[in-house]
Design a protein around this motif. Structure first.
Motif, PDB file in Angstrom:
ATOM      1  N   LEU A 184       0.833  -1.208   0.000  1.00 62.30           N
ATOM      2  CA  LEU A 184       0.000   0.000   0.000  1.00 62.30           C
ATOM      3  C   LEU A 184       0.867   1.258   0.000  1.00 62.30           C
ATOM      4  N   MET A 185       1.835   1.288   0.877  1.00 57.32           N
ATOM      5  CA  MET A 185       2.706   2.471   0.962  1.00 57.32           C
ATOM      6  C   MET A 185       3.473   2.662  -0.337  1.00 57.32           C
ATOM      7  N   GLY A 186       3.971   1.569  -0.909  1.00 58.45           N
ATOM      8  CA  GLY A 186       4.707   1.656  -2.168  1.00 58.45           C
ATOM      9  C   GLY A 186       3.854   2.145  -3.324  1.00 58.45           C
ATOM     10  N   ALA A 187       2.581   1.838  -3.284  1.00 56.46           N
ATOM     11  CA  ALA A 187       1.660   2.245  -4.352  1.00 56.46           C
ATOM     12  C   ALA A 187       1.004   3.593  -4.068  1.00 56.46           C
ATOM     13  N   GLY A 188       1.244   4.145  -2.865  1.00 55.62           N
ATOM     14  CA  GLY A 188       0.626   5.419  -2.508  1.00 55.62           C
ATOM     15  C   GLY A 188      -0.863   5.303  -2.251  1.00 55.62           C
TER      16      GLY A 188
END
Length: 137
Positions: free
Chosen positions: A87-91
């Motif tokens: 999730l964090m990597g995909a924003g």
């Protein structure tokens, strides 16, 4: 109807819409799952997918029968942390995309090649990158 061809061996992952369409006996999804099995692919869902796909009109006997033929994978601490990292990597925010992230993490952990039946091509592409072939249902 033209049939979509799947890879030999590997894994077929169903997201919520994939499971919902299988429950609804959608001809295309049923054919894709049957073809996957005939090619030696394992058919897998995330346990959270059950929560997302079930509704008041779900035939519980059919659901139980279908689930008996799928590998249902749990989500523990390790998987939750990996999904959070996706999730964090995909924003993306977990409030809206938590289950998608758990399904994406599941897909990325499976025997290659991995194919996912999904209605969320854009979101799953952000979460899975190039590691999973996405097929729209």
């Amino acid at each position: 109807m033209a049939r979509r061809r799947l890879s030999h061996e590997g894994t077929l992952v169903l997201d919520s819409e994939g499971l919902s369409q299988l429950l609804a006996d959608n001809e295309t999804v049923v054919a894709l799952v049957a073809e996957a099995r005939s090619r030696g692919m394992e058919v897998v869902i995330c346990a959270l997918t059950i929560i997302e796909a079930v509704h008041a009109r779900t035939n519980s006997a059919r659901l139980s029968w279908l689930l008996s033929g799928l590998r249902v994978t749990p989500v523990g601490d390790e998987e939750a942390k990996a999904a959070s990292a996706l999730l964090m990597g995909a924003g993306l925010h977990g409030h809206k995309y938590a289950i998608d992230a758990a399904v994406a993490d599941l897909a990325l952990r499976q025997q290659r090649p991995v194919v996912m039946l999904t209605s969320d091509i854009d979101d799953m592409a952000k979460l899975c990158g190039e590691g999973v072939r996405l097929v729209s249902v």
